[in-house]
Scaffold this active site. Structure first.
Site, PDB file in Angstrom:
ATOM      1  N   ASN A  36      -3.574  15.938   0.133  1.00  0.00           N
ATOM      2  CA  ASN A  36      -3.514  16.608   1.436  1.00  0.00           C
ATOM      3  C   ASN A  36      -2.762  15.765   2.461  1.00  0.00           C
ATOM      4  OD1 ASN A  36      -5.468  14.583   2.006  1.00  0.00           O
ATOM      5  ND2 ASN A  36      -6.344  15.852   3.614  1.00  0.00           N
ATOM      6  N   CYS A  62      -4.298 -13.351  14.759  1.00  0.00           N
ATOM      7  CA  CYS A  62      -4.158 -12.965  13.361  1.00  0.00           C
ATOM      8  C   CYS A  62      -5.221 -11.915  13.062  1.00  0.00           C
ATOM      9  CB  CYS A  62      -4.245 -14.168  12.432  1.00  0.00           C
ATOM     10  SG  CYS A  62      -5.916 -14.642  11.951  1.00  0.00           S
ATOM     11  N   GLY A  92       0.819  -1.201   0.000  1.00  0.00           N
ATOM     12  CA  GLY A  92       0.000   0.000   0.000  1.00  0.00           C
ATOM     13  C   GLY A  92       0.854   1.252   0.000  1.00  0.00           C
ATOM     14  N   ALA A  93       0.611   2.131  -0.962  1.00  0.00           N
ATOM     15  CA  ALA A  93       1.365   3.389  -1.045  1.00  0.00           C
ATOM     16  C   ALA A  93       0.400   4.559  -0.910  1.00  0.00           C
ATOM     17  CB  ALA A  93       2.144   3.462  -2.353  1.00  0.00           C
ATOM     18  N   CYS A 131      -6.612 -18.904  11.429  1.00  0.00           N
ATOM     19  CA  CYS A 131      -5.354 -19.373  12.018  1.00  0.00           C
ATOM     20  C   CYS A 131      -5.532 -20.490  13.027  1.00  0.00           C
ATOM     21  CB  CYS A 131      -4.559 -18.201  12.609  1.00  0.00           C
ATOM     22  SG  CYS A 131      -5.210 -17.577  14.159  1.00  0.00           S
ATOM     23  N   ALA A 157     -10.622  -6.820   2.471  1.00  0.00           N
ATOM     24  CA  ALA A 157     -10.356  -7.997   1.637  1.00  0.00           C
ATOM     25  C   ALA A 157      -8.853  -8.181   1.458  1.00  0.00           C
ATOM     26  CB  ALA A 157     -11.042  -7.841   0.291  1.00  0.00           C
ATOM     27  N   ARG A 167      -6.492  -6.878   3.321  1.00  0.00           N
ATOM     28  CA  ARG A 167      -5.877  -7.137   4.626  1.00  0.00           C
ATOM     29  C   ARG A 167      -5.989  -8.619   4.989  1.00  0.00           C
ATOM     30  NH1 ARG A 167      -7.772  -1.784   6.531  1.00  0.00           N
ATOM     31  NH2 ARG A 167      -5.926  -0.722   7.301  1.00  0.00           N
ATOM     32  N   CYS A 220     -36.460  -4.476   0.407  1.00  0.00           N
ATOM     33  CA  CYS A 220     -37.778  -3.858   0.567  1.00  0.00           C
ATOM     34  C   CYS A 220     -37.663  -2.436   1.097  1.00  0.00           C
ATOM     35  CB  CYS A 220     -38.611  -4.647   1.563  1.00  0.00           C
ATOM     36  SG  CYS A 220     -38.975  -6.292   0.994  1.00  0.00           S
TER      37      CYS A 220
END
Lengths: 696, 339
Positions: free
Chosen positions: A60, A160, A26-27, A455, A122, A124, A175
């Site tokens: 930001n 985990c 992740g960046a 796990c 998902a 993670r 509904c």
């Protein structure tokens, strides 16, 4: 580059930093900060992966990106910027999804530590499973607004990521969306469905017409007989609409009908907000205990029509103003014109994708949601507020990300030094706790959940499911992939070994349209599910139930005790958790998630609509630090389980006799709003210092 | 002192532009439009462009203040590469504030950014009075005292902060500070005969709080018997801060990686003078060199958030001494000179 300069770091740490291999997943907001900290600390071998591209609203806080980078790969630009801080670092950047099969267990095994800075559950869950498999320590982090969290996940030592059930996504029965909205969010979900019906990917589940099959409308309803039963109702309505449009009695869908009447704003408006509402009013049972909706008509709202001119009226850019119904009608007309133009330019069968950052798409949803709110006597909202809800935007600031990423890298130092017992989870908060702390470490490691369906040894879940209404394909897509986060599962019947779902293409396609009950998957049956890529096996115990009007069609229960009947619980505000999840990206396709910015979406009638994720940041599950629980850290002596190259055998996962059980001293548990919660969350609720996190 | 407010705090007149709305979208959704407008008027002086200063500069510029003045009379050295990411490598030997300008400006073109290079001790009320908030790192106690007393006369909010290795602190001298905090209450909305149902009500309440001067920290007796229990509970960070400030005052510099062993001995000597060996371990003393990036990020993030609280007048700034302990990662606040 602290490690490149002798004397800055203690010698042993200096060597570890220089020689370790680190993966950053992740960046985004945290990822940028983590990468900066890593290169400045003197890490040389760094790999970073992110499938996203840069957006203006990232700037930001995602400070490695500038305006000229908008639209480019986050991972690649982050690499370039970080190299300018430390040209001696070797950074490999992947513009790709971490769930792609290119990044298997062997890929993860290359690293000494993995720092995850993800924005969705998902991914993670997937990284959690890969790191458990590869036996690589994982430092998991996330932020939401002022709140941040860093925790170590290490096989056999800690919980985990999936040991504790995360708060469920808020769901809405079909509904409620189609017939009886009572909150702004119901109207917003409906408006997004309307967008998809007209321009989006044609989704059967996202019907927007009145639902005559609503059980509540039929029970003892004298007029019930007038309403055609089943799905025919919506079609019947559309038929009449198309009659009035072109005198034709052909059954056609909403999309075709709208196209046939040239996207005439007044016709569309009257169908959705007048005729359909009148139809709903005829379902009189619904309005016995509810305030009946008041239909609105185009001509009474705008007797003079739309003011001339192509330019948008001034209020259209006033995002913080709550538009009047008349203004909404104008916005409806403007955005409809824009969207239909865009739509007609597409090739056949192509469709628009709803994007909260697309002016017309957002305008359309805001306007339609507000008109519908007005009709149902629900408070209208500003476009700004609707965008938060429709896009499920999580607020994000630079400072929380910087603090969280800093702690994450400090924890990485300790992990490399093997000081695992120091790496308790840390929480960043806005306000002080009773001990005057706002960066708050846990006092111990919560023990791994013996019933964890990831796990634990021999993981198993109970699946409450309406076996008479769920098809095999839905079982695969909704339960196994979307809910249990498998990538490409195989499923067999435990008793006979016969294959229900195969990961090989084409092998079990013939089963897809069958109901579970047709395949003899009924109450008490045990299924064996296996995801080869994730190296993950799971037993699924089927528990059949007949779903009611507002029930979801299935529910995953990780802990059998949860099956006990419980006192009915009132809807309460979510506790100190906020969850976010996001659709899994297609393997290897870096752009796929970028386009699937999915907010609320519904599914088949009585399958609730889920609020899916935000597109954006490092959102997480927030849990409160457990402050007053007995301290048992000293007793935790755990040796690394033996490494295995193949599948995790149950005995590898938890060397249970090496772990001292930590007693839960908190006995002040309150009743939970969510159904399946266990030890960790319950303990933290006992502390009484829960912060309500208000996301919108 | 707290009072419920009849209406929202006074609105700041100027509207944000479309670009600002878009750029600051994710933070406006957290602290609101009014706070963003207040930020847009704020003028901040950041003195000491070490790694910590760079972190604060980054966060404050990203938040969208009006003006940031970078101040430093020191030059970029090799040590800065451990955490000072605003100055490029080739700027070594040039003034640290000036070396940081290019990258600082690239962070947010909407903020006015400039640099000053004269020694801080030559600056008086006229200079400090230009700013709403002043944050200083790398100065000795005498200079911090001088600036604080000028700031208190001018009504300028003052922060002293530093990072040594992985350890850090800040002290907030905010005089009388008024702010609004949303108090969250659960209101029962169900009728008496129904099952209880509640709704969250958030009420803005205005507070007015006194923040004592920096001198209260210098006068504070860390060895007072009444205080020892607290040290035991929250860790010895406050003792470590004393040791490091004394080292700086005596040696006119901070511990240096170049003279690591000698400086460790000097630090130990100071420690033994004011505290026991068990309070501050030798290991902890080995982690006090240069400024290590992740620690600078944590302390810089905390200080920046406090500055944002001060400027937006939203939420209580922590009162008043913050300590970050890198080993446990605990960050806590010690009220100094506060009743």
């Amino acid at each position: 580059m602290a490690a490149a300069i002798d004397g800055v770091l203690p010698e042993h740490l200096q060597e570890l930093v220089k020689n370790s291999k680190v993966l950053v997943v992740g960046a985004g907001g945290i990822g940028c900060e983590v990468l900066k900290n890593l290169v400045l600390s003197g890490f040389v071998n760094i790999e970073i992966i992110d499938l996203d591209t840069i957006d203006l609203s990232n700037l930001n806080r995602q400070f490695l990106f500038h305006r000229e980078h908008v639209g480019k790969s986050k991972a690649k630009v982050a690499r370039e910027s970080a190299l300018s801080f430390n040209p001696d670092a070797k950074i490999t950047a992947y513009h790709d999804s971490v769930t792609s099969t290119d990044y298997g267990v062997n890929f993860f095994k290359k690293f000494d530590v993995v720092l995850s800075a993800l924005d969705n559950r998902a991914a993670r869950n997937h990284v959690n499973r890969m790191c458990l498999n590869a036996d690589v320590p994982l430092i998991e982090s996330g932020t939401s607004g002022y709140n941040g969290q860093v925790e170590l996940i290490k096989r056999g030592l800690t919980q985990c990521y999936e040991c504790t059930p995360k708060a469920k996504q808020r769901t809405f029965p079909g509904c409620t969306i189609r017939n009886t909205p009572s909150e702004p969010i119901h109207c917003i979900v409906w408006a997004k469905h309307l967008f998809n019906q007209l321009f989006g990917e044609s989704v059967e589940d996202e019907d927007i017409s009145p639902d005559a099959a609503d059980p509540e409308a039929q029970e003892g309803d004298a007029e019930g007989t007038e309403i055609p039963a089943g799905d025919g109702a919506g079609d019947g309505k559309e038929k009449s609409a198309s009659e009035s449009a072109n005198g034709n009695v052909v059954r056609i869908n909403t999309r075709q009908w709208a196209k046939d009447c040239n996207y005439d704003a007044s016709k569309l408006f009257n169908k959705f907000f007048f005729e359909d509402i009148n139809y709903l009013l005829r379902m009189s049972n619904l309005w016995k205990s509810r305030k009946a909706p008041v239909p609105v008509q185009w001509d009474t709202l705008l007797p003079k029509g739309i003011p001339d001119g192509d330019s948008l009226p001034e209020f259209a850019r006033q995002f913080h103003k709550v538009w009047s119904v008349e203004e909404c009608a104008q916005i409806f007309s403007n955005s409809l014109r824009q969207l239909s133009n865009d739509f007609l330019k597409l090739d056949n069968n192509d469709s628009l994708v709803w994007d909260k950052d697309d002016q017309a798409a957002m305008d359309f949803v805001a306007a339609c949601a507000n008109v519908r709110s007005h009709i149902f006597n629900i408070e209208r909202k500003s476009r700004f507020e609707i965008k938060s809800m429709a896009g499920n935007i999580i607020p994000a600031i630079a400072t929380t990300n910087a603090i969280t990423a800093g702690i994450s890298v400090l924890r990485a130092f300790s992990v490399l030094e093997g000081k695992f017992d120091q790496c308790k989870a840390v929480y960043a908060r806005l306000r002080l706790n009773p001990r005057n702390q706002f960066l708050v470490p846990d006092k111990f490691f919560p023990e791994p959940n013996p019933n964890c369906y990831v796990c634990a040894s021999d993981p198993a879940i109970t699946l409450r499911i309406d076996t008479k209404r769920v098809h095999i394909k839905e079982f695969r897509d909704e339960v196994l992939i979307k809910t249990l986060n498998m990538v490409n599962p195989d499923v067999t019947l435990e008793s006979t070994g016969s294959i229900i779902i195969s990961s090989e293409e084409g092998e079990t396609e013939c089963n897809e349209q069958k109901l579970l009950s047709d395949m003899n998957i009924v109450d008490g049956v045990i299924l064996k599910s296996d995801d080869f890529f994730q190296n993950y096996e799971l037993s699924i115990i089927i528990s059949h139930f007949d779903a009611e009007r507002d029930d979801p069609l299935f529910e995953v229960i990780a802990d059998k005790s949860q099956l006990q009947p419980k006192e009915e619980e009132e809807e309460k505000p979510e506790p100190s958790e906020k969850l976010v999840s996001r659709k899994r990206a297609a393997n290897g396709n870096g752009e796929s998630v970028e386009k699937c910015d999915d907010g609320p979406s519904t599914s088949k009638r009585s399958r609730p609509t889920e609020i899916e994720d935000d597109d954006d940041d490092d959102c997480l599950i927030l849990e409160d630090p457990e402050d007053d629980v007995v301290e048992a850290t000293d007793k935790l002596t755990v040796e690394s389980p033996p490494k295995t190259a193949t599948k995790r055998k149950p005995s590898d996962v938890v060397e249970s006799d090496e772990i001292t059980t930590i007693l839960d001293s908190s006995d002040e548990e309150e009743s939970r709003p969510t159904k399946c919660k266990r030890s960790r969350l319950e303990k933290s609720e006992g502390t009484g210092s829960i912060e309500i996190i208000n996301i919108d | 002192m707290a009072m419920e407010m009849d209406s929202a705090p006074n609105e700041v007149g100027v509207e944000l532009t479309d670009t600002e709305n878009e750029l600051y979208d994710r933070q406006i959704r957290l602290w609101g439009l009014e706070s963003q407008k207040r930020l847009r008027t704020a003028k901040v002086l950041i003195s000491g462009l070490n790694g910590l200063g760079a972190e604060i500069t980054k966060n404050i510029i990203l938040s969208g203040v009006n003006l940031v003045k970078l101040h430093d009379d020191k030059l970029v050295t090799e040590e800065d590469f451990c955490s000072q990411f605003l100055s490029a490598r080739e700027k070594i030997g040039t003034n640290r504030a000036e070396a940081s300008l290019d990258r600082a400006r690239a962070l947010n073109p909407m903020v006015e950014i400039s640099a000053d290079t004269q020694p801080l001790k030559d600056m008086g009320a006229e200079y400090f009075g230009q700013f709403d908030v002043i944050v200083v790192s790398g100065e000795n106690n005498a200079e911090l005292l001088r600036i604080d007393s000028i700031c208190r006369e001018l009504g300028v909010k003052f922060f002293a902060t530093d990072v040594w290795g992985m350890f850090g602190f800040y002290f907030a001298s905010l005089q009388t500070h008024r702010y609004v905090e949303n108090i969250i209450k659960h209101k029962i909305i169900s009728k008496p005969n129904e099952k209880q149902k509640t709704e969250i009500i958030s009420t803005p309440v205005q507070f007015e709080v006194e923040y004592p001067a920096y001198s209260t920290w210098l006068d504070f007796d860390i060895n007072a018997p009444s205080y020892q229990r607290k040290i035991k509970r929250n860790g010895p960070g406050i003792v470590l801060l004393r040791i490091l400030q004394e080292f700086r005052d005596v040696n006119k510099r901070d511990p240096s990686f170049k003279t690591r062993e000698a400086d460790i001995n000097k630090l130990k000597k100071i420690r033994d003078g004011i505290a026991s060996k068990s309070t501050i371990t030798d290991d902890a003393i080995g982690m006090l060199f240069a400024q290590v990036s992740p620690a600078a990020a944590v302390v810089g993030g905390v200080v920046s958030q406090e500055i944002i609280k001060v400027v937006t007048k939203m939420e209580a700034p922590h009162r008043n001494l913050f300590i970050f302990d890198p080993e446990t990662c605990v960050g806590y606040v010690e009220p100094i000179g506060v009743n």
